[in-house]
Write an enzyme that holds these catalytic residues in place. Sequence first.
Site, PDB file in Angstrom:
ATOM      1  N   HIS A   1      35.457  36.672  47.625  1.00  0.00           N
ATOM      2  CA  HIS A   1      36.158  35.707  46.803  1.00  0.00           C
ATOM      3  C   HIS A   1      35.653  34.311  47.226  1.00  0.00           C
ATOM      4  CE1 HIS A   1      38.768  39.181  45.842  1.00  0.00           C
ATOM      5  NE2 HIS A   1      38.171  38.964  44.625  1.00  0.00           N
TER       6      HIS A   1
ATOM      7  N   TYR B   1      40.142  47.464  36.606  1.00  0.00           N
ATOM      8  CA  TYR B   1      41.258  47.186  37.609  1.00  0.00           C
ATOM      9  C   TYR B   1      42.316  46.712  36.945  1.00  0.00           C
ATOM     10  CZ  TYR B   1      43.152  45.330  41.888  1.00  0.00           C
ATOM     11  OH  TYR B   1      43.826  44.863  42.971  1.00  0.00           O
TER      12      TYR B   1
ATOM     13  N   SER C   1      48.025  42.414  40.553  1.00  0.00           N
ATOM     14  CA  SER C   1      47.270  41.102  40.764  1.00  0.00           C
ATOM     15  C   SER C   1      47.235  40.434  39.510  1.00  0.00           C
ATOM     16  CB  SER C   1      45.801  41.853  40.792  1.00  0.00           C
ATOM     17  OG  SER C   1      44.656  40.847  40.336  1.00  0.00           O
ATOM     18  N   SER C   2      46.875  39.017  39.666  1.00  0.00           N
ATOM     19  CA  SER C   2      47.025  38.151  38.465  1.00  0.00           C
ATOM     20  C   SER C   2      45.944  38.434  37.260  1.00  0.00           C
ATOM     21  CB  SER C   2      46.661  36.731  38.986  1.00  0.00           C
ATOM     22  OG  SER C   2      45.433  36.551  39.563  1.00  0.00           O
ATOM     23  N   CYS C   3      44.958  39.298  37.510  1.00  0.00           N
ATOM     24  CA  CYS C   3      43.804  39.754  36.635  1.00  0.00           C
ATOM     25  C   CYS C   3      44.746  40.623  35.509  1.00  0.00           C
ATOM     26  CB  CYS C   3      43.054  40.239  37.161  1.00  0.00           C
ATOM     27  SG  CYS C   3      42.968  42.004  37.729  1.00  0.00           S
TER      28      CYS C   3
ATOM     29  N   LYS D   1      46.264  48.393  37.263  1.00  0.00           N
ATOM     30  CA  LYS D   1      47.593  47.862  37.491  1.00  0.00           C
ATOM     31  C   LYS D   1      48.496  47.627  36.704  1.00  0.00           C
ATOM     32  CE  LYS D   1      46.189  47.115  41.908  1.00  0.00           C
ATOM     33  NZ  LYS D   1      47.303  47.359  42.851  1.00  0.00           N
TER      34      LYS D   1
END
Length: 320
Positions: free
Chosen positions: A187, A144, A115-117, A148
């Site tokens: 979201h 999270y 994920s981009s986070c 990842k």
Amino acid sequence: MSSGSSMSDKSAKIFVAGHRGLVGSAIVRKLQQLGFTNLVLRTHAELDLTRQADVESFFAKEKPVYVILAAAKVGGIHANNTYPADFIGVNLQIQTNVIHSAYEHGVKKLLFLGSSCIYPKFAPQPIPESALLTAPLEPTNEWYAIAKIAGIKTCQAYRIQHGWDAISGMPTNLYGPNDNFHPENSHVLPALMRRFHEAKVYGAEEVVVWGTGSPLREFLHVDDLADACVFLMDRYSGLEHVNIGSGQEVTIKELAELVKEVVGFEGKLGWDCTKPDGTPRKLMDSSKLASLGWTPKVSLRDGLRQTYDWYLENVCAANK
């Protein structure tokens, strides 16, 4: 980088982990569309990926050739803040079990999705792959994100130590069929769609959105992501993870106006400027993927129309 195509055998057994989610379901649709006939799918009730022994016996019995790991525990800021142990623990268990068993049981290639986070809170914009681990994370989803990042590093470690073909892809903000339209923990895009739809149904005069509408965001239709995943499985074998984005930015204001138009809400759109905007800009640099020869195909307007149709048929119809 491996030359040529690796996903040429349409009867090869492919395990898509997390096939009921937004991402997994899109990957299954794409593979079926391309004529892959031997997909191995398990619901959470049939196979709990956090249980190492169960995962081991699944791989020993099924022996898939390819694995796409789209299973994860996901949620918004509120969920991340409330259940940090779940977000780090469950995700670490899932990915460690699947990656290790896949390697042990002779899987030819694995794709891990993040994920981009994973990127630092104040990463350069657009965010290149090289920004990983260069500065602190966004505190609201670091549990999270850490899981990842560990997944990316696990794939890299197996490649370095064992020469095993494990790759990672990092998608931007996704939307599309099977998205979560829950009123509290969805979201921004599905939340807007639901609010405009309900305002239209109940004849509201105005929909008020948080913030100023100025932040820039990037969205990718999940069918484009699925296409990119198959492309990477077929064409990419590298140590570094690959960003998967649309490269197109919209302001939250432009997004809200587009959703309003697609839904057909005739009332006013207002802004509550006392509420926070969040990060001013969040765009991924997907030039690496573009240089490999992949580009997205679904425009935001078409994607929103299709998503709204799905919402009407599946969410609204189910609530009647």
